[in-house]
Enzyme design. Sequence first.
Site, PDB file in Angstrom:
ATOM      1  N   ILE A 148       0.776  -0.695  -0.025  1.00 14.24           N
ATOM      2  CA  ILE A 148       0.299   0.012   0.073  1.00 14.24           C
ATOM      3  C   ILE A 148       0.970   1.161  -0.168  1.00 14.24           C
ATOM      4  O   ILE A 148       1.902   1.524   0.857  1.00 14.24           O
ATOM      5  CB  ILE A 148      -0.784   0.074   0.936  1.00 14.24           C
ATOM      6  CG1 ILE A 148      -1.861  -0.520   1.297  1.00 14.24           C
ATOM      7  CG2 ILE A 148      -2.028   1.004   1.236  1.00 14.24           C
ATOM      8  CD1 ILE A 148      -2.071  -1.691   2.286  1.00 14.24           C
ATOM      9  N   CYS A 149       0.961   2.356  -0.793  1.00 12.59           N
ATOM     10  CA  CYS A 149       1.380   3.367  -1.038  1.00 12.59           C
ATOM     11  C   CYS A 149       2.937   2.647  -0.895  1.00 12.59           C
ATOM     12  O   CYS A 149       3.250   1.909  -2.226  1.00 12.59           O
ATOM     13  CB  CYS A 149       0.630   4.337  -0.466  1.00 12.59           C
ATOM     14  SG  CYS A 149       1.338   6.729   0.053  1.00 12.59           S
ATOM     15  N   GLU A 150       4.124   4.079  -0.295  1.00 12.10           N
ATOM     16  CA  GLU A 150       4.896   3.751  -0.011  1.00 12.10           C
ATOM     17  C   GLU A 150       5.479   1.565  -0.114  1.00 12.10           C
ATOM     18  O   GLU A 150       5.910   1.820  -0.517  1.00 12.10           O
ATOM     19  CB  GLU A 150       5.663   4.479   0.211  1.00 12.10           C
ATOM     20  CG  GLU A 150       6.881   3.898   0.555  1.00 12.10           C
ATOM     21  CD  GLU A 150       8.319   4.969   2.288  1.00 12.10           C
ATOM     22  OE1 GLU A 150       9.178   5.504   1.892  1.00 12.10           O
ATOM     23  OE2 GLU A 150       7.177   5.213   3.139  1.00 12.10           O
TER      24      GLU A 150
END
Length: 366
Positions: A148-150
Amino acid sequence: MPKNLHPAAQVLEEMNALNLKLARGHRMLQRIKDEQVKIATADKEVVLRQDKTTLYRYKPTAKRRIGTPVLVAYGQVGRYTMTDLQEDRSLLRNLLSLGVDVYAVDWGSPSRGDRWLSFEDYVEVYLAGCVEHICAAHGLPAINLLGICEGGDFSLCYAALHPQRIRNLILTITPVDFHQDQAEGRPGHGLINLWARSLEDEDIERLIEANGNLPGELMSHAFSQMTPAASLSKYNLGLLDTFDDEGKLLNFLRMEKWLADRPDHPGEAAKQLLINLYKNNELARGEFRIGERTVDLRAITSPVLNVYAKDDHIIPPPTTRALGALVGTRDYTELGLPGGHVGVFVSGKSQGVLGKGIVDWLGARD
């Protein structure tokens, strides 16, 4: 409110209604206890600790439907607790209820002493340690990884360097081509990208040198400046709107609790994020290095599900969707969901879509 009131009487009526609403809100805030605003409360146990990194395994709530466990890896810019904000707004609980064996990694709270931790540490030590633990515990050669995301960037790097350990790769709101933020010409989308590119390398290095890490408070301020009107009005208009419904007020307070708990980002990894990825776009260009190895996304041959938010102003959809042209797999699927960066996980509309979409996709490949 009675019709045809004199304007002065109408103003008094509106002021009286507002005062009554404020009084109700005050009473609700006094009545609400700290334990009602807890987040990340799904039942879990610690199965591994490495330095400040903790691996949790969640207690099953339904008959197992997916045979291979799923490891959830959030980023460093926020906490994994977003995926379990509350009982009825929880990606992790939705996955559990659909028969998934769920693990999640918590990177902890980096201090100044962690300033030299890099992407290599998080990919090749901490994330790799979690994967190895799960494989050994289940007697499996590979797992399902959900980034998720980074944390999606960590997952991409790991999957490219260790493709034999990944059975299926799921990414959500993950930036890949950091220079595609202006592809749709949507004002206000991708301002973190613009900010990072406006800085000289020396500016970023001085920022990290002065603080040791990238302060969580600074990133919170940067995110709030991306939606200034909403940021300025949420504690008056936004909070006022919750005073008619205690459930809405609790939702508001839980989100504020998550936003206030933004950790610092380890300095060396933050420099890599801002300089190597945001500024130089090395991941999409096939030039990003983890230690002595170059991350080649074409080495990812496992099935890939790429989830993006259609109205994401933090990670604009084109920066995420660019992945399709870069990975080596032929089994590539995109899932676009309505809403913004955080709404994908916590909005009422997403609750019946994201978890089910992931499980249906996994079920076809399990």
